[in-house]
Design an enzyme around this catalytic site. Structure first.
Site, PDB file in Angstrom:
ATOM      1  N   ILE A   7       7.271   3.916  13.554  1.00 33.20           N
ATOM      2  CA  ILE A   7       6.199   3.203  12.768  1.00 33.20           C
ATOM      3  C   ILE A   7       4.772   3.957  12.688  1.00 33.20           C
ATOM      4  CG2 ILE A   7       4.819   0.984  12.577  1.00 33.20           C
ATOM      5  CD1 ILE A   7       6.948   0.179  14.741  1.00 33.20           C
ATOM      6  N   ASP A  60      -2.780  13.667  12.828  1.00 34.05           N
ATOM      7  CA  ASP A  60      -3.429  12.990  11.825  1.00 34.05           C
ATOM      8  C   ASP A  60      -2.352  13.252  10.617  1.00 34.05           C
ATOM      9  OD1 ASP A  60      -4.963  12.696   9.257  1.00 34.05           O
ATOM     10  OD2 ASP A  60      -6.659  13.402  10.229  1.00 34.05           O
ATOM     11  N   ASN A  87       3.579   3.158   7.138  1.00 33.78           N
ATOM     12  CA  ASN A  87       2.430   1.886   7.307  1.00 33.78           C
ATOM     13  C   ASN A  87       0.782   2.838   7.149  1.00 33.78           C
ATOM     14  OD1 ASN A  87       1.160  -0.720   7.872  1.00 33.78           O
ATOM     15  ND2 ASN A  87       0.412   0.570   9.665  1.00 33.78           N
ATOM     16  N   TYR A 153      -8.194   3.755  -4.558  1.00 32.33           N
ATOM     17  CA  TYR A 153      -7.468   3.127  -3.931  1.00 32.33           C
ATOM     18  C   TYR A 153      -6.049   2.535  -4.551  1.00 32.33           C
ATOM     19  CZ  TYR A 153      -5.245  -0.364  -0.370  1.00 32.33           C
ATOM     20  OH  TYR A 153      -4.339  -0.782   0.544  1.00 32.33           O
ATOM     21  N   LYS A 157      -2.059   3.231  -4.323  1.00 34.37           N
ATOM     22  CA  LYS A 157      -0.798   2.127  -3.920  1.00 34.37           C
ATOM     23  C   LYS A 157       0.136   2.138  -5.089  1.00 34.37           C
ATOM     24  CE  LYS A 157      -1.788   1.315   0.292  1.00 34.37           C
ATOM     25  NZ  LYS A 157      -0.698   1.608   1.250  1.00 34.37           N
ATOM     26  N   VAL A 186      -4.917  -9.118   3.837  1.00 34.29           N
ATOM     27  CA  VAL A 186      -4.345  -9.231   5.276  1.00 34.29           C
ATOM     28  C   VAL A 186      -5.575  -8.793   6.094  1.00 34.29           C
ATOM     29  CG1 VAL A 186      -2.638  -8.617   7.251  1.00 34.29           C
ATOM     30  CG2 VAL A 186      -1.921  -8.050   4.782  1.00 34.29           C
TER      31      VAL A 186
END
Ligand code: NDP
Ligand code: 8X3
Length: 253
Positions: A7, A60, A87, A153, A157, A186
């Site tokens: 993850i 990183d 993620n 941004y 995505k 979120v």
């Protein structure tokens, strides 16, 4: 033998919640992020509470040498990665294109697009070798539509959306599943990071509405990775009940 999940960005928010739920469900974990202390604390907490083994990789994700070396140096038994959750990501700044801050733009493109690519490039050959695997990309509602001031941004995505579809095609002959999970609002450190530490501005994003919590997304990740071998959930778009699009949010009070 437990399955293994890697993850990225597990030191906070959604990634942290995914690590917890997968540990509760008998996965061994490789957790990544830049903040070593947070990863070490999460590892200690999980290993105390469950039987899962946890490896911390502190790097990183924008640094390709660090990404490839970290995967290369994993103990042999941890290279049999069953699930990769891409993620790690961020928004940095919110503003019109003509005033855009180049450093913010590069940070988002290098993390959300190039970082996801580096890790996928490092891990997918291992999955091919093992003849199994599942890649879960955390996209966003911002990858389905654009909103005022969200330009770069949203573009990163949208790239995650395109890459998820492309990866599913490329990895099809190898039986490797690819899923995109695209959340709406979120409540995490996301907005604090976007507004460069301005907590008051960040709090306003979730004011007078009930946002999703990281566990809601972690729950969806667990669902998609526990379907039968012949089932691949391609895509999930998840919003709070109070959100119908990036700009349509019902605020009460
Ligand atoms: P958080 O800021 O709470 O967590 C972000 C995670 O990404 C941290 O663990 C951070 O670790 C890691 N990360 C960021 N930059 C880097 C980097 N350069 N190298 C390595 N790790 C990095 O945000 P969220 O949990 O909300 O975000 C997780 C994902 O969910 C992101 O991809 C985000 O775009 C997406 N998302 C979030 C939504 C929201 O409303 N919160 C909605 C839709 C999608 P560290 O700082 O330790 O490196
Ligand atoms: C994060 C959600 O609405 O801030 O991807 O773009 S939003």
């Amino acid at each position: 033998m437990n399955k293994i999940a890697l993850i990225s960005g597990a030191s906070a928010g959604i990634g942290y919640a995914i690590a917890e739920i997968l540990a509760n469900n008998n996965f061994d974990l490789i957790i990544t992020g830049r903040r070593k202390e947070r990863l070490d604390t999460l590892k200690a907490q999980i290993e105390k509470r469950t039987k899962s083994k946890v490896i911390c990789l502190c790097f990183d994700i924008r640094n390709k040498e660090e990404v490839f070396n970290s995967i290369e140096c994993l103990p042999q038994e941890f290279k049999k990665i069953d699930v990769l959750v891409n993620n790690a990501g961020l928004a940095s700044g919110l503003g019109v294109i003509q005033d855009g801050d180049l450093e913010d733009w590069e940070k988002m493109i290098d993390t959300n697009v190039k970082g996801l690519l580096y890790l996928s490039r490092a891990v997918s050959p291992l999955m091919i070798e093992n003849k199994k695997g599942h890649i879960v990309n955390i996209g966003s509602l911002a990858g389905r539509e654009v909103y005022p001031n969200g330009n770069v941004y949203c573009a990163t995505k949208h790239a995650v959306d395109a890459l998820s579809k492309a990866m599913r095609i490329d990895l099809l002959p190898h039986g490797i599943k690819v899923t995109q999970i695209a959340p709406g609002l979120v409540e995490t450190e996301f907005s604090i990071v976007r507004f460069h530490g301005n907590k008051e501005r960040a709090d306003n994003v979730y004011k007078d509405m009930t946002p999703l919590c990281p566990d809601d997304i972690a729950d969806a990740v667990l669902y998609v990775i526990t379907r039968p071998k012949h089932v691949c959930i391609n895509d999930m778009l998840i919003t709070p009940t109070a959100q119908a699009s990036s700009t349509n949010v019902i605020r009460t009070k």
